[in-house]
Design a protein around this motif. Sequence first.
Motif: not given
Length: 249
Positions: A16, A73, A101, A103
């Motif tokens: 992240t 994302w 989620l 990424y």
Amino acid sequence: MKNTLTFLLLSFIFCTSLKAQDTIVQKKNIYTEARYHYYLKTILLFNEYLDTDKGSFNTTQLRFLHPIASKAWNLRVDLPLVSTNTNSDNKTGIGDIGAGLSYIPYMKYKDEGIAFRARVISNSAADPAIGTGKWVFSPAFFFGKYFTHNILWITSLENQISFAGSKNRNDINLTTFENYFMYIFGSHWIAGDVAFRYNAINKGYPNNAYLEFGKRITKNDIAYIHPSVAFGNHKTYNFGLEVGMLILF
């Protein structure tokens, strides 16, 4: 198994802090293919029928994917309607709702890339017969590569581990290593997938494999079908059939 989970958790947190390259939203790449679409809003509706030793297990699922932030994302929500059919017990209702989620921190041009995903599956089933009775956290790592312009390989490692829920239900600790190969020709594709699983609770190997046939019907509508078979000890079903439709918008 704990070491595997820790590694995946740390990997997801670390990713992240990375900035996605501009090329991932400007060029076609591995994660724009039908089964791994990230950059358009997507609705997936599918029905999966599984034959088990005790009867059958059928899931009709609505999945919604929505790109957010820099479009590196992606938010995913799963809403399942589950039916069981056995000699002694027939149940139908909402299953365990999940949200995730994803990424994509790295893309080497459009030929290969990595992605991370974290999901939480809730203990929300309307009846114990159609849910796990547990809250489950599931981190995953993906690596994808084009061998040629129309042959795609995506491999993934995922761990599902329960962290809350009914004390009367078995804990969940399942690790999956999956390999997906896709051959694309025109508006069609043929794919094969093999998933090797290890259940740390019952020391079983509930593996499965499937063949997939897909077609882009219109620019924004995609359909697929895939029959599957399970193998290994403590397998959860015998054979299955999934039919699905994706709508991109």
